[in-house]
Design an enzyme around this catalytic site. Structure first.
Site, short mmCIF file in Angstrom:
data_model
loop_
_atom_site.label_atom_id
_atom_site.label_comp_id
_atom_site.label_asym_id
_atom_site.label_seq_id
_atom_site.Cartn_x
_atom_site.Cartn_y
_atom_site.Cartn_z
N GLY A 117 0.92 -1.27 0.03
CA GLY A 117 0.06 0.08 0.20
C GLY A 117 0.88 1.25 -0.05
O GLY A 117 1.98 1.09 -0.40
N THR A 140 -4.29 -2.89 -1.06
CA THR A 140 -5.09 -2.81 0.24
C THR A 140 -6.49 -2.74 0.08
O THR A 140 -7.19 -2.20 -0.86
CB THR A 140 -4.41 -1.10 0.69
OG1 THR A 140 -5.31 -0.88 1.90
CG2 THR A 140 -4.87 -0.17 -0.42
N ILE A 141 -6.95 -3.22 1.33
CA ILE A 141 -8.55 -3.38 1.69
C ILE A 141 -9.07 -1.68 1.52
O ILE A 141 -10.20 -1.76 1.26
CB ILE A 141 -8.76 -4.24 2.70
CG1 ILE A 141 -8.50 -3.48 4.10
CG2 ILE A 141 -8.44 -5.51 2.49
CD1 ILE A 141 -9.15 -4.12 5.36
N ASP A 142 -8.12 -0.88 1.92
CA ASP A 142 -8.85 0.37 1.91
C ASP A 142 -9.05 1.22 0.79
O ASP A 142 -10.07 2.16 0.65
CB ASP A 142 -7.75 1.23 2.91
CG ASP A 142 -7.14 0.79 4.22
OD1 ASP A 142 -7.91 -0.04 4.56
OD2 ASP A 142 -6.26 0.99 4.58
N GLY A 185 -10.45 0.53 7.22
CA GLY A 185 -10.43 1.39 6.02
C GLY A 185 -9.62 2.77 6.09
O GLY A 185 -9.27 3.56 5.34
O1 F6P Z 1 -4.56 -0.60 5.50
C1 F6P Z 1 -5.08 -1.81 5.85
C2 F6P Z 1 -5.70 -2.00 7.13
O2 F6P Z 1 -6.43 -3.18 7.57
C3 F6P Z 1 -6.54 -0.79 7.61
O3 F6P Z 1 -7.75 -0.79 7.24
C4 F6P Z 1 -6.37 -1.12 9.21
O4 F6P Z 1 -6.66 0.42 9.83
C5 F6P Z 1 -5.03 -1.51 9.63
O5 F6P Z 1 -4.52 -1.94 8.45
C6 F6P Z 1 -4.76 -2.16 10.84
O6 F6P Z 1 -3.68 -2.74 10.96
P1 F6P Z 1 -2.92 -3.82 11.66
O7 F6P Z 1 -3.10 -5.18 10.94
O8 F6P Z 1 -1.56 -3.41 11.77
O9 F6P Z 1 -3.86 -3.65 12.86
#
Ligand code: F6P
Length: 369
Positions: A117, A140-142, A185
C-alpha cells in the site's frame, strides 16, 4: 531481448486477499521468460536480512485462491527507520537501507516487484531514488490510492463487510435493536460506504463526513416512527464527529502506521443508549475483512497486475506502479501514485445515491440539482 535475468518480489504492509495471486502471476510469467524469481520474506525485512526463497512453478502452485501471503509480510520493517533487532529499536530507529542495496547487488537482482500500500510504495520510491529498479503493485483493502480505480483486496473485504451487514439484519429486526458494524479502511470510508449501500444500511458514518450525535439519534427515531423498530449503522473505523474526534485504540511507536484505530462503534452505541431507550449491539469486523479467499474480481485484478508488472520490467519501464483505469491496466509513476489519498467525496454520486434511498450520514447534506 531483455537483459533481465533475475527479479525479486516482496509483499509488505498489512496482508489482504490477492497477495498470493500476484506472487503467482509474477513468478509464472517471469519463469516463462526465463527470468529467475527470488521471493524476499516479510516485506523489506527480507532484503535487510537477505532472507529469501527461490520461487518456482511448484512453490506458486495452488496459491491463487489462498489468502495471506506465502512470503510473509511486515508493516514495521522500514529500512529507512529500522526498529528491529539487531540494528534498531522503536526508540532508536536506524537507517539500514544500505543493507538492502548490498543484498540486491549480492544476489544480482535486476529489478524488484514490491506489492503493498502507500507505506510500501513510499519506501519503494526512496529506493528508486537510490537507483533500484522497482515496479509497484497496489494492494490494500482500504482502496485509498488515488492513482488506481481499485487496489486488490478491497473487493474481498467489501464482500465480507456486506455479508456481515446482511447477516446482522435478522438479529436487529428480531430484537428491535440498533446493530453497529465497524469496518476497517483507515482514513477512507470506502468499505463502510459501499457495504452500507450494498447491504441496505440505515446510517453510514465516514471519516470524510463529520457526524453529529443528534442527527444519528433523529434518524433512528424517525425510523421508529415509521414502524421500523431496528436500525443498522455501518461505521468506518476512522469516522470523526464534528469536533474532529476519532476513536484511537492505541499509538504504536516505531510502526509505519503508528495510529491504531478502533472503538468507534462502541462509542456510538454508548452515545445512543445515553440518549434514547433503544438497545445497541456492536460488531467490530476487524481482521476478518483481510482473511480468506480472494473474490473472483481480486483474483482477476491481482493476476493482471502481476503480469503487467513483469511486462513493465521486460520493457525496462521501472519506477512505475501498475494501476487499473476503467478496464485497462496502466503504468503510473510511483511518485504520483503515493501523492494523494483517494477518499470518499461527500458531494459525489455514491453518497447522493445512498441519501436518495434514505441512508443518513449523521450530517445535514445538501446536493446541487
Ligand atoms: O491498511 C489496511 C488496514 O487493514 C486498515 O484498514 C487498518 O486500519 C489497518 O490496516 C490495521 O492494521 P494492523 O493489521 O496493523 O492492525
Amino acid at each position: 531481448m531483455s537483459d533481465i535475468k533475475r527479479i525479486g518480489v516482496l509483499t509488505a504492509g498489512g496482508d489482504c486477499p490477492g497477495l498470493n495471486a500476484v506472487v503467482r502471476a509474477v513468478t509464472k510469467y517471469a519463469l516463462l521468460k526465463n527470468i529467475e524469481v527470488y521471493g524476499f520474506k516479510n516485506g523489506f525485512d527480507g532484503l535487510v536480512r537477505n532472507d529469501f526463497v527461490v520461487l518456482d512453478n511448484n512453490t506458486v502452485s495452488g496459491i491463487l485462491t489462498r489468502g495471506g501471503t506465502i512470503l510473509g509480510t511486515s508493516n514495521i520493517a522500514n529500512p529507512f527507520r529500522y526498529t528491529l533487532a539487531p540494528h534498531g529499536t522503536p526508540e532508536n530507529p536506524k537507517d539500514v537501507s544500505h543493507l538492502v542495496l548490498e543484498n540486491i547487488e549480492k544476489n544480482k537482482i535486476d529489478a524488484l516487484v514490491t506489492i503493498g500500500g502507500d507505506g510500501t510504495l513510499s519506501m519503494s520510491k526512496q529506493f528508486i531514488d537510490k537507483g533500484v529498479k522497482i515496479v509497484g503493485v497496489p494492494k490494500t483493502i482500504d482502496n485509498d490510492l488515488s492513482a488506481t480505480d481499485y487496489t486488490f483486496g478491497f473487493d474481498s473485504a467489501l464482500a465480507i463487510a456486506t455479508d456481515a451487514v446482511d447477516r446482522l439484519h435478522s438479529t436487529a429486526e428480531s430484537h428491535h435493536r440498533v446493530m453497529i458494524i465497524e469496518t476497517m479502511g483507515r482514513y477512507a470510508g470506502w468499505i463502510a460506504l459501499r457495504s452500507c449501500i450494498a447491504g441496505g444500511g440505515d446510517i453510514c458514518l465516514l471519516p470524510e463526513i463529520p457526524y453529529n450525535d443528534d442527527i444519528i439519534v433523529d434518524a433512528i427515531l424517525n425510523r421508529q416512527r415509521q414502524g421500523k423498530t431496528f436500525s443498522i449503522i455501518v461505521v468506518a473505523e476512522g469516522a470523526k464527529n464534528e469536533k474532529g474526534e476519532m476513536a484511537v485504540q492505541k499509538t504504536v511507536a516505531g510502526s509505519t502506521d503508528p495510529i491504531r484505530l478502533g472503538g468507534i462503534a462502541q462509542k456510538i452505541a454508548d452515545m445512543i443508549e445515553s440518549k434514547i431507550k433503544t438497545e445497541c449491539r456492536v460488531v467490530v469486523l476487524g481482521h476478518l475483512q483481510r482473511g480468506g479467499t480472494p473474490t473472483a474480481f481480486d483474483r482477476w485484478l491481482s493476476t493482471r497486475f502481476g503480469s503487467a508488472a513483469v511486462d513493465l520490467i521486460l520493457k525496462g519501464k521501472t519506477g512505475y506502479m501498475v494501476a487499473l483505469r476503467g478496464t485497462e491496466i496502466v503504468a503510473v509513476p510511483i511518485a504520483e501514485a503515493v501523492a494523494h489519498l483517494k477518499r470518499v467525496d461527500p458531494k459525489g454520486q455514491e453518497v447522493r445515491a445512498a441519501v436518495s434511498v434514505g441512508t443518513s450520514f449523521g450530517a445535514n447534506l445538501t446536493f446541487e440539482d
